[in-house]
Enzyme design. Structure first.
Site, short mmCIF file in Angstrom:
data_model
loop_
_atom_site.label_atom_id
_atom_site.label_comp_id
_atom_site.label_asym_id
_atom_site.label_seq_id
_atom_site.Cartn_x
_atom_site.Cartn_y
_atom_site.Cartn_z
N LYS A 180 12.31 3.12 -1.30
CA LYS A 180 10.96 3.70 -1.14
C LYS A 180 10.71 4.04 0.33
O LYS A 180 11.14 3.30 1.23
CB LYS A 180 9.92 2.70 -1.65
CG LYS A 180 8.48 3.24 -1.70
CD LYS A 180 7.55 2.22 -2.31
CE LYS A 180 6.10 2.70 -2.34
NZ LYS A 180 5.18 1.70 -2.93
N SER A 183 2.11 3.16 -6.50
CA SER A 183 2.58 4.12 -5.52
C SER A 183 4.10 4.29 -5.53
O SER A 183 4.63 5.24 -4.97
CB SER A 183 2.15 3.66 -4.12
OG SER A 183 2.73 2.41 -3.79
N SER A 238 1.98 -1.59 -7.80
CA SER A 238 2.71 -0.36 -7.47
C SER A 238 4.18 -0.35 -7.85
O SER A 238 4.83 0.68 -7.74
CB SER A 238 2.58 -0.07 -5.97
OG SER A 238 1.27 0.34 -5.66
#
Length: 487
Positions: free
Chosen positions: A77, A152, A176
């Site tokens: 990420k 996210s 997330s």
């Protein structure tokens, strides 16, 4: 069967039998990214030259010196810093930022012999539930390209679901990792706060953030969590607790296991199909010898408000470091220092980030601190105590991960309150600091649904044991979206 439909154990067998090489696996990852990412839009930056060199070097390592994840590709990420590989947090304000060090988890991936393929898209600074808040692109759900992948860590889940990489790392502040795992039909674990070092994770809300693994099955998830866990002197919040062999807990035996099912998790707002999928999952677990009872987590109804006050307050403090002076984007044609700050932040931050900074700054201001921030901290303690009481009598808590399947892109983008409510089932876990996993448990109109299993502090082993037992009795984790080859 494509390469990335196989488990880590199966891939290692292929490597050991010299049917494939690590270079082949790396090449396969980039071939799939090239083929699929135009539709999925999961990657923000690729690490092709360095990864190809690394793969060639790893192929020279004798098999007896390799671990269970050695040579396998992974996506990271974009809020986890990677030396020499652009890290933007999907924000314009960090465009062009190349870190000069690796996050602790990235060092641990390298120690395990994994190959970093690239950086994955996200909601800007991890603020969002749909991946629509990225400054660069909107990642699509591989199961339906008109749907969001969640957020996210939406791209971390989407890249695994689409078979671009078999593993990824995400971060979880209020759901997330778990909510995107649910929306994309993969396995996502939010470890106990302190289990995994946050050093090198760009902070959103420091008392809530936690890095965790996303994979296609529970065993691979357990292997990856073990690889990234442990005490880190660079992170004062990382816990000095033993890192168990999580995969050893996957015995399939859950006889006598006690499951709590909060009535609040199956109430208003949870779709009929989601509720039924959880009840069906409980029958599967019952058939394997577990028992369950309904319980109450009475302060859950305050979790959403508590979370947004506390996380936004921490964000307003953490994001003050982005000022256009030291790194990242800098506004031009400004007359003085104050104007530089104002214009850099006005132009560099997106709407959602500005919204949360303003909310947090207001909550921390002298006239409102006691009424909002202090009160939210007191309620957080009550939420934690709810979990402590239930987990004193039960082994795990089970419920849905998200109240509905993935919604359409653009459907809620103008309605922040509805968007915030998508995390209503995952947020309390972060406030309490306990671990939780999302595993596939069904479909609604062809879209995946997730089962959330919550455990006691540093007891990820029990969560994995329950998740694995359920996985072995069902085949939801074997389903792949149409975007996969040959479908």
């Amino acid at each position: 069967m494509t390469l990335f439909e196989r488990s880590a154990k199966e891939l290692q067998a292929l490597l050991h039998n010299k049917e494939i090489t690590i270079a082949d696996l790396t090449k396969e990852a980039y071939a799939r990214v090239e083929k699929l990412d135009g539709d999925v839009e999961a990657f923000l930056a690729l690490n092709k030259d360095k990864a190809t060199l690394t793969a060639a070097e790893l192929d020279q390592v004798p098999f007896e010196e390799r671990g269970p994840l050695f040579g396998l590709p992974i996506g990271v990420k974009d809020n986890i810093v990677t030396e020499g590989l652009e890290t933007t947090c999907a924000s314009k304000i960090l465009e062009g930022f190349n870190p000069i060090y690796d996050a602790t988890v990235v060092k641990k991936l390298r120690a395990a012999g994994m190959v970093t393929i690239g950086k994955l898209n996200m909601d800007e600074f991890a603020m969002g539930s749909s991946n629509e808040n990225s400054a660069y692109k909107t990642t699509k759900n591989p199961w339906a390209l008109d749907r969001v992948p969640g957020g996210s860590s939406g791209a971390s889940a989407a890249a695994v679901a689409a078979g671009e990489v078999p593993f990824s790392l995400g971060s979880d502040t209020g759901g997330s990792i778990r909510q995107p795992a649910s929306y994309c039909g993969v396995v996502g674990m939010k470890p106990t706060y302190g289990r995994v070092s946050r050093f090198g994770l760009v902070a959103f809300a420091s008392s809530l953030d936690q890095i965790g693994p996303i994979t296609r099955n529970v065993t691979d998830n357990a292997l990856l969590l073990e690889a990234i866990s442990g005490l880190d002197p660079h992170d004062s919040t990382s816990a000095d607790v033993e890192v168990p062999n999580f995969a050893a807990a996957l015995t399939g035996d859950i006889k006598g296991l006690r499951i709590a099912v909060p009535k609040e998790y199956l109430g208003e707002g949870v779709s009929v199909a989601v509720r039924q999928s959880v009840l069906d999952a409980l029958k599967v677990l019952e058939a394997q010898g577990a028992t369950w009872e309904e319980v109450s987590l009475p302060h859950s109804k305050y979790a959403l408000a508590t979370y947004y006050i506390l996380s936004s307050s921490e964000a307003s403090s953490n994001l003050s470091r982005f000022d256009g002076i030291r790194y990242g984007f800098r506004a031009e044609n400004v007359q003085n220092l104050m104007e530089l700050y104002k214009e850099t932040r006005s132009q560099g931050f997106g709407d959602e980030v500005k919204r949360r900074i303003m909310l947090g700054t207001y909550s921390l201001s002298a006239g409102t601190y006691d009424a909002y921030y202090k009160k939210a901290q007191q309620v957080r303690t009550l939420i934690k105590e709810d979990y402590d009481k239930v987990l004193a009598d039960y082994d795990v808590i089970v419920g849905p991960t998200a109240p509905t399947p993935a919604f359409k892109i653009g459907e809620n983008v103008e309605d922040p309150l509805t968007m915030y409510a998508n995390d209503i089932l995952t947020i309390p876990i972060n406030l309490a600091g306990v671990p939780a996993i999302s595993i596939p448990c069904g479909f609604e109109n062809g879209l995946p649904l997730g089962l959330q299993i919550i455990g006691n502090y540093f007891d990820e082993s029990t969560i994995y044991r329950v998740a694995h037992a359920y996985e072995q009795a069902t085949d939801f984790h074997k389903q792949t979206p149409q975007i996969w080859e040959g479908k």
